[in-house]
Design a protein around this motif. Structure first.
Motif, mmCIF file in Angstrom:
data_model
loop_
_atom_site.group_PDB
_atom_site.id
_atom_site.type_symbol
_atom_site.label_atom_id
_atom_site.label_comp_id
_atom_site.label_asym_id
_atom_site.label_seq_id
_atom_site.Cartn_x
_atom_site.Cartn_y
_atom_site.Cartn_z
ATOM 1 N N SER A 195 0.859 -1.181 0.000
ATOM 2 C CA SER A 195 0.000 0.000 0.000
ATOM 3 C C SER A 195 0.899 1.236 0.000
ATOM 4 C CB SER A 195 -0.890 -0.003 1.246
ATOM 5 O OG SER A 195 -0.105 0.283 2.391
ATOM 6 N N GLY A 196 0.310 2.387 -0.238
ATOM 7 C CA GLY A 196 1.079 3.632 -0.223
ATOM 8 C C GLY A 196 1.696 3.901 1.140
ATOM 9 N N ASN A 197 0.957 3.606 2.197
ATOM 10 C CA ASN A 197 1.502 3.796 3.543
ATOM 11 C C ASN A 197 2.667 2.850 3.808
ATOM 12 O OD1 ASN A 197 -0.122 5.903 4.348
ATOM 13 N ND2 ASN A 197 -1.597 4.622 5.452
ATOM 14 N N GLU A 198 2.502 1.578 3.380
ATOM 15 C CA GLU A 198 3.606 0.623 3.558
ATOM 16 C C GLU A 198 4.836 1.078 2.773
ATOM 17 O OE1 GLU A 198 1.936 -3.852 4.070
ATOM 18 O OE2 GLU A 198 1.267 -2.825 2.275
ATOM 19 N N ALA A 199 4.586 1.575 1.569
ATOM 20 C CA ALA A 199 5.700 2.015 0.719
ATOM 21 C C ALA A 199 6.488 3.125 1.408
ATOM 22 C CB ALA A 199 5.171 2.491 -0.629
ATOM 23 N N ILE A 200 5.765 4.072 2.020
ATOM 24 C CA ILE A 200 6.430 5.166 2.735
ATOM 25 C C ILE A 200 7.211 4.614 3.929
ATOM 26 C CG2 ILE A 200 5.984 7.155 4.249
ATOM 27 C CD1 ILE A 200 5.690 8.067 1.433
ATOM 28 N N ALA A 201 6.575 3.705 4.676
ATOM 29 C CA ALA A 201 7.244 3.143 5.861
ATOM 30 C C ALA A 201 8.505 2.379 5.460
ATOM 31 C CB ALA A 201 6.279 2.241 6.624
ATOM 32 N N VAL A 202 8.434 1.671 4.339
ATOM 33 C CA VAL A 202 9.613 0.932 3.868
ATOM 34 C C VAL A 202 10.726 1.909 3.475
ATOM 35 C CG1 VAL A 202 10.495 -0.548 2.010
ATOM 36 C CG2 VAL A 202 8.379 -1.161 3.191
ATOM 37 N N ALA A 203 10.333 2.993 2.785
ATOM 38 C CA ALA A 203 11.331 4.011 2.416
ATOM 39 C C ALA A 203 11.991 4.567 3.673
ATOM 40 C CB ALA A 203 10.681 5.129 1.604
ATOM 41 N N MET A 204 11.176 4.805 4.701
ATOM 42 C CA MET A 204 11.728 5.336 5.956
ATOM 43 C C MET A 204 12.678 4.325 6.603
ATOM 44 S SD MET A 204 8.271 7.186 7.336
ATOM 45 C CE MET A 204 8.795 7.535 8.988
ATOM 46 N N ARG A 205 12.291 3.043 6.554
ATOM 47 C CA ARG A 205 13.179 2.014 7.121
ATOM 48 C C ARG A 205 14.513 2.004 6.373
ATOM 49 N NH1 ARG A 205 14.856 -2.469 5.413
ATOM 50 N NH2 ARG A 205 13.262 -2.975 3.878
ATOM 51 N N GLN A 206 14.426 2.117 5.065
ATOM 52 C CA GLN A 206 15.650 2.055 4.266
ATOM 53 C C GLN A 206 16.527 3.287 4.484
ATOM 54 O OE1 GLN A 206 13.632 1.201 0.443
ATOM 55 N NE2 GLN A 206 14.688 -0.760 0.490
ATOM 56 N N ILE A 207 15.891 4.427 4.728
ATOM 57 C CA ILE A 207 16.660 5.653 4.990
ATOM 58 C C ILE A 207 17.225 5.618 6.413
ATOM 59 C CG2 ILE A 207 16.519 8.180 5.191
ATOM 60 C CD1 ILE A 207 14.349 8.050 2.955
ATOM 61 N N ASN A 208 16.506 4.975 7.320
ATOM 62 C CA ASN A 208 16.969 4.819 8.707
ATOM 63 C C ASN A 208 17.275 6.170 9.370
ATOM 64 O OD1 ASN A 208 17.906 3.747 11.107
ATOM 65 N ND2 ASN A 208 19.721 2.777 10.232
ATOM 66 N N PRO A 209 16.263 7.028 9.499
ATOM 67 C CA PRO A 209 16.516 8.364 10.060
ATOM 68 C C PRO A 209 16.897 8.291 11.535
ATOM 69 C CG PRO A 209 14.156 7.988 9.840
ATOM 70 C CD PRO A 209 14.836 6.805 9.222
ATOM 71 N N ASP A 210 17.462 9.367 12.047
ATOM 72 C CA ASP A 210 17.860 9.393 13.462
ATOM 73 C C ASP A 210 16.646 9.447 14.370
ATOM 74 O OD1 ASP A 210 20.793 9.544 13.132
ATOM 75 O OD2 ASP A 210 20.291 11.391 12.075
ATOM 76 N N VAL A 211 15.656 10.246 13.975
ATOM 77 C CA VAL A 211 14.482 10.438 14.834
ATOM 78 C C VAL A 211 13.207 10.416 13.999
ATOM 79 C CG1 VAL A 211 13.309 12.035 16.430
ATOM 80 C CG2 VAL A 211 15.798 11.836 16.504
ATOM 81 N N VAL A 212 12.187 9.725 14.496
ATOM 82 C CA VAL A 212 10.836 9.839 13.945
ATOM 83 C C VAL A 212 9.928 10.211 15.109
ATOM 84 C CG1 VAL A 212 8.871 8.572 12.979
ATOM 85 C CG2 VAL A 212 11.146 8.279 11.987
ATOM 86 N N ALA A 213 9.223 11.315 14.961
ATOM 87 C CA ALA A 213 8.268 11.729 15.990
ATOM 88 C C ALA A 213 6.919 11.858 15.303
ATOM 89 C CB ALA A 213 8.679 13.062 16.601
ATOM 90 N N ALA A 214 5.933 11.113 15.762
ATOM 91 C CA ALA A 214 4.651 11.118 15.058
ATOM 92 C C ALA A 214 3.507 10.787 16.004
ATOM 93 C CB ALA A 214 4.672 10.118 13.905
ATOM 94 N N PHE A 215 2.330 11.214 15.597
ATOM 95 C CA PHE A 215 1.101 10.947 16.335
ATOM 96 C C PHE A 215 0.103 10.346 15.340
ATOM 97 C CE2 PHE A 215 -2.954 12.003 18.329
ATOM 98 C CZ PHE A 215 -2.699 11.693 19.658
ATOM 99 N N PRO A 216 -0.627 9.320 15.752
ATOM 100 C CA PRO A 216 -1.513 8.666 14.784
ATOM 101 C C PRO A 216 -2.709 9.519 14.367
ATOM 102 C CG PRO A 216 -1.783 7.698 16.978
ATOM 103 C CD PRO A 216 -0.636 8.657 17.060
ATOM 104 N N ILE A 217 -2.978 9.552 13.086
ATOM 105 C CA ILE A 217 -4.226 10.155 12.577
ATOM 106 C C ILE A 217 -4.555 9.493 11.238
ATOM 107 C CG2 ILE A 217 -3.003 12.146 11.554
ATOM 108 C CD1 ILE A 217 -5.666 13.745 12.183
ATOM 109 N N THR A 218 -5.802 9.102 11.092
ATOM 110 C CA THR A 218 -6.276 8.509 9.847
ATOM 111 C C THR A 218 -6.127 9.525 8.716
ATOM 112 O OG1 THR A 218 -7.912 7.277 11.088
ATOM 113 C CG2 THR A 218 -8.318 7.497 8.738
ATOM 114 N N PRO A 219 -5.694 9.125 7.550
ATOM 115 C CA PRO A 219 -5.278 7.785 7.102
ATOM 116 C C PRO A 219 -3.766 7.553 7.134
ATOM 117 C CG PRO A 219 -5.872 9.182 5.242
ATOM 118 C CD PRO A 219 -5.892 10.051 6.440
#
Ligand code: SF4
Ligand code: SF4
Lengths: 393, 102
Positions: free
Chosen positions: A8-32
């Motif tokens: 899915s598009g969300n999975e694709a973004i999450a995979v890109a983030m995993r591959q980039i391996n950033p130092d910090v991710v700060a997030a709060f859940p909100i649909t979608p």
């Protein structure tokens, strides 16, 4: 060898983030967009990334944490939608003004009210003047590819601005489609390390960030910030060339689809471009010279390039998936008209507001738009230039 | 060439030389920013009445009441913004609060 997957598009973004391996991710859940930090926190829990995941208590805090972490010298990311983006508002401007290249996945959703969780572009369109670079994505592949390029664009020394990678909520964020991923090591090499010139945690340099900025200097800082946005255009194109070498996938400021000899054309953003392309194909089979321009980079706005690409078009529809409440049309319409004015005059132009609050946009809706354009071409009469498609009259 | 020093950032520094985002590549530099010219009212220390009770120095938001050897000294008018807090706090009428031009 590229990896063939179904995401899915969300999975694709999450995979890109995993591959980039950033130092910090700060997030709060909100649909979608919720799935993005959800998938990503699993990567963190599994030890697949070294990222510090900050589970904040609001989006205002999410963006504030991003600002702090990025100013400290870390590569930082977040994800949000709609009201979450709205709650980040004041900090969006601060991230941009402090020249902090935070990367955000924005999963477009209607901004309340009335309360609605489905897709339109009213959230990110409202943030168009916040100083963030905005990249838009037609499908999961483009969301992934834009996310990989976003970090490079933002962190470029001539830019140093935050970047928002937008895609359509549910329509692409939750639809599973085929996708081609790159190997982790290739991404690592492409994205590289974040090496800011100045940062808080540098023991070799004293620094104060975000100080009071009175009339003596604030204007100069804004001018400097504006230059970064002007510079971004070339950087985006240079990085697209590099990305094409790596993947074979070509990116530009916008995509021209059968536009070269088009007489009737539409300008559109995100997933509906896919729907519209099938309509263009159908019309082309009938011998209609239909074309399409799909915006990828909305900020910086590629004004001259768009005017050049549309110059020969006879009748144009600008499609806004956000009601700007200006009483004269949507936000994309305003920028397209400004681009054409004095640059490519004489194109009969109409603006359509479409798909608000997740209203389905089908190929026959888009076909209706093209038929309207053909009618204008035939009669020479534009009529109302601020219209709606898909609303019950 | 970007400006490295907050002190050299003047009202004639052009935008191409200004630090991005207003960052200051220095620490403890608030002292270089003279806020005394913001003052409309100014505190005046009446040394004869002062008992050196030391109530006023910690109340000053601008650190403009210098202290040496447990005794307050005369005002640092380069930084005193004239808020009047010290005047309010002094129990011995050893601080007057007057218009800046008096
Ligand atoms: S007037 Fe205010 S700023 Fe000035 S010395 Fe007194 S407390 Fe400090
Ligand atoms: S409060 Fe008054 S008496 Fe006490 S140290 Fe300050 S000026 Fe002197």
């Amino acid at each position: 060898m590229p990896i063939r997957e179904r995401l899915s598009g969300n999975e694709a973004i999450a995979v890109a983030m995993r591959q980039i391996n950033p130092d910090v991710v700060a997030a709060f859940p909100i649909t979608p967009s919720t799935e993005i930090p959800q998938y990503f926190s699993q990567f963190v829990a599994n030890g697949e990334v070294e990222t510090e995941f900050v589970a904040v208590e609001s989006e205002h805090s999410a963006m504030s944490a991003c600002v702090g972490a990025q100013a400290a010298g870390g590569r930082t990311m977040t994800a949000t939608s709609a009201n979450g983006l709205a709650l980040m508002w004041e900090v969006l401007y601060i991230a941009a003004a402090m020249k902090l290249p935070v990367t955000m996945a924005c999963v477009n959703r209607a901004l309340s009210g009335p309360l609605n969780i489905h897709n339109d572009h009213s959230d990110s369109m409202g943030a168009r003047d916040s100083g963030w670079i905005q990249l838009y994505s037609e499908n999961n592949q483009e969301a992934y590819d834009n996310m990989l390029q976003a970090t490079r664009i933002g962190e470029h020394k001539d830019v140093m601005l935050p970047v928002m990678v937008c895609q359509d909520g549910f329509i692409t964020s939750h639809a599973v489609e085929n996708i081609e991923l790159l190997e982790d090591d290739k991404i690592k090499a492409f994205v590289g390390e974040y090496k800011p010139e100045h940062y808080l945690m540098n023991p070799k340099e004293k620094i104060a960030v975000g100080p009071l900025d009175l009339p003596a200097h604030c204007f100069e800082h804004k001018r400097e910030q504006a230059q970064s946005m002007i510079n971004a255009k070339k950087v985006i194109l240079d990085i697209a060339v590099e990305f094409e070498k790596l993947t074979g996938r070509k990116y530009d400021l916008f995509e021209s689809y059968k536009l070269q000899d088009a007489e009737v054309a539409i300008v559109i953003i995100n997933s509906t471009a896919g729907t519209a392309k099938t309509v263009v194909d159908k019309l082309r089979e009938e011998g209609v010279k239909a074309g399409l321009l799909k915006i990828r980079v909305f900020r910086p706005f590629p004004s001259n390039e768009i005017a050049d690409a549309l110059r020969h078009v006879k009748v144009l529809a600008v499609m806004d998936k956000a009601e700007g409440f200006s009483a004269v049309g949507g936000p994309l319409n305003a920028d397209i008209r400004a681009a054409l004015y004095g640059n490519a005059d004489g194109i009969k132009t109409v603006n359509y507001i479409y798909g608000l609050g997740g209203r389905d946009v089908r190929s026959d809706d888009i076909e209706t738009v093209y038929r309207d354009l053909l009618e204008i071409q035939k009669t020479g009469k534009v009529g109302a230039d601020y219209r709606y498609i898909g609303v019950r009259e | 060439m970007r400006n490295k020093d907050a002190k050299t950032m003047t009202t004639s520094t052009p935008w191409k030389e200004i630090t991005p985002g207003g960052a200051i590549y220095d620490a403890g530099n608030a002292e270089d920013f003279l806020t005394g010219d913001w003052r409309a009212m100014k505190p005046v220390w009446i040394i004869e009445k002062c008992t050196q009770c030391m109530l006023c120095p910690p109340t000053c938001p601008d650190n403009a009441i210098p202290v040496e050897d447990s005794k307050r000294l005369d005002y640092d008018y380069d930084h005193c913004k004239g808020c009047g807090v010290c005047f309010k706090v002094c129990p011995f009428d050893a601080i007057d609060f007057v218009k800046e031009d008096e």
